[in-house]
Design a protein around this motif. Structure first.
Motif, PDB file in Angstrom:
ATOM      1  N   VAL A   1      -1.852  52.682   2.753  1.00 34.36           N
ATOM      2  CA  VAL A   1      -1.076  51.895   1.793  1.00 34.36           C
ATOM      3  C   VAL A   1       0.287  52.539   1.569  1.00 34.36           C
ATOM      4  N   GLY A   2       0.306  53.845   1.353  1.00 35.28           N
ATOM      5  CA  GLY A   2       1.573  54.546   1.152  1.00 35.28           C
ATOM      6  C   GLY A   2       2.487  54.426   2.357  1.00 35.28           C
ATOM      7  N   PHE A   3       1.910  54.556   3.545  1.00 35.20           N
ATOM      8  CA  PHE A   3       2.699  54.437   4.773  1.00 35.20           C
ATOM      9  C   PHE A   3       3.330  53.052   4.878  1.00 35.20           C
ATOM     10  N   LEU A   4       2.541  52.024   4.599  1.00 35.67           N
ATOM     11  CA  LEU A   4       3.066  50.658   4.665  1.00 35.67           C
ATOM     12  C   LEU A   4       4.154  50.426   3.614  1.00 35.67           C
ATOM     13  N   LEU A   5       3.984  50.993   2.437  1.00 40.18           N
ATOM     14  CA  LEU A   5       4.998  50.838   1.392  1.00 40.18           C
ATOM     15  C   LEU A   5       6.309  51.521   1.772  1.00 40.18           C
ATOM     16  N   VAL A   6       6.216  52.724   2.325  1.00 42.31           N
ATOM     17  CA  VAL A   6       7.442  53.407   2.773  1.00 42.31           C
ATOM     18  C   VAL A   6       8.068  52.649   3.936  1.00 42.31           C
ATOM     19  N   GLY A   7       7.238  52.156   4.828  1.00 48.84           N
ATOM     20  CA  GLY A   7       7.755  51.344   5.931  1.00 48.84           C
ATOM     21  C   GLY A   7       8.497  50.123   5.425  1.00 48.84           C
ATOM     22  N   PHE A   8       7.946  49.491   4.380  1.00 45.87           N
ATOM     23  CA  PHE A   8       8.624  48.344   3.777  1.00 45.87           C
ATOM     24  C   PHE A   8       9.982  48.747   3.210  1.00 45.87           C
ATOM     25  N   LEU A   9      10.033  49.888   2.514  1.00 45.20           N
ATOM     26  CA  LEU A   9      11.311  50.336   1.951  1.00 45.20           C
ATOM     27  C   LEU A   9      12.350  50.586   3.040  1.00 45.20           C
ATOM     28  N   TRP A  10      11.926  51.166   4.171  1.00 40.23           N
ATOM     29  CA  TRP A  10      12.858  51.397   5.269  1.00 40.23           C
ATOM     30  C   TRP A  10      13.322  50.075   5.884  1.00 40.23           C
ATOM     31  N   LEU A  11      12.407  49.124   6.047  1.00 48.44           N
ATOM     32  CA  LEU A  11      12.775  47.801   6.564  1.00 48.44           C
ATOM     33  C   LEU A  11      13.731  47.109   5.599  1.00 48.44           C
TER      34      LEU A  11
END
Length: 135
Positions: A118-128
């Motif tokens: 979940v954390g990885f996906l959230l950080v990925g979203f912030l980078w996107l």
């Protein structure tokens, strides 16, 4: 207001890391006090009690994915890219790291893996989101 609000989740993440340092100190002090280790020296590669080793590994983990979080928060701050959406996602990341910490130190492995994902996906979203904002 939102520009500086995006920094609060980063400050909270730092506080979590500080608590992990405190926990490591407590476990190591306990190891020395109980006689499980002969001194306060904990060189790499030397066997240490399980609680201390777990705390050490988890603290090291706080400088992996959270590092990407700190960087993207700094970039979002720099480009004035913080809206309510980014703020909510950033707080959700911090919440996922709190769950990850609890699961890493004494919880089920599946919860640790899920909270990391979940954390990885959230950080990925912030980078996107950052990439879209600067296009």
């Amino acid at each position: 207001m939102l520009k500086t609000a995006i920094l609060w989740p980063a400050i909270a993440q730092f506080a979590l890391i500080a608590l992990c340092y405190l926990w490591l100190g407590i476990t190591r002090r306990g190891a020395v006090a109980s006689g499980a280790v002969p001194s306060t020296d904990f060189p790499p590669g030397v066997a240490e009690p399980q609680a201390s080793a777990t705390a050490r590994r988890h603290l090291a983990n706080q400088f992996e994915l959270p590092l990407l979080f700190f960087v993207v928060i700094g970039f979002l701050f720099g480009v004035n890219g913080a809206s309510i959406l980014e703020l909510v996602v950033a707080w959700l990341f911090v919440a996922s790291r709190v769950v990850h910490t609890i699961a890493s130190l004494n919880g089920p492995l599946a919860l640790r893996h899920l909270s990391f994902l979940v954390g990885f996906l959230l950080v990925g979203f912030l980078w996107l989101d950052l990439a879209v904002r600067i296009l």
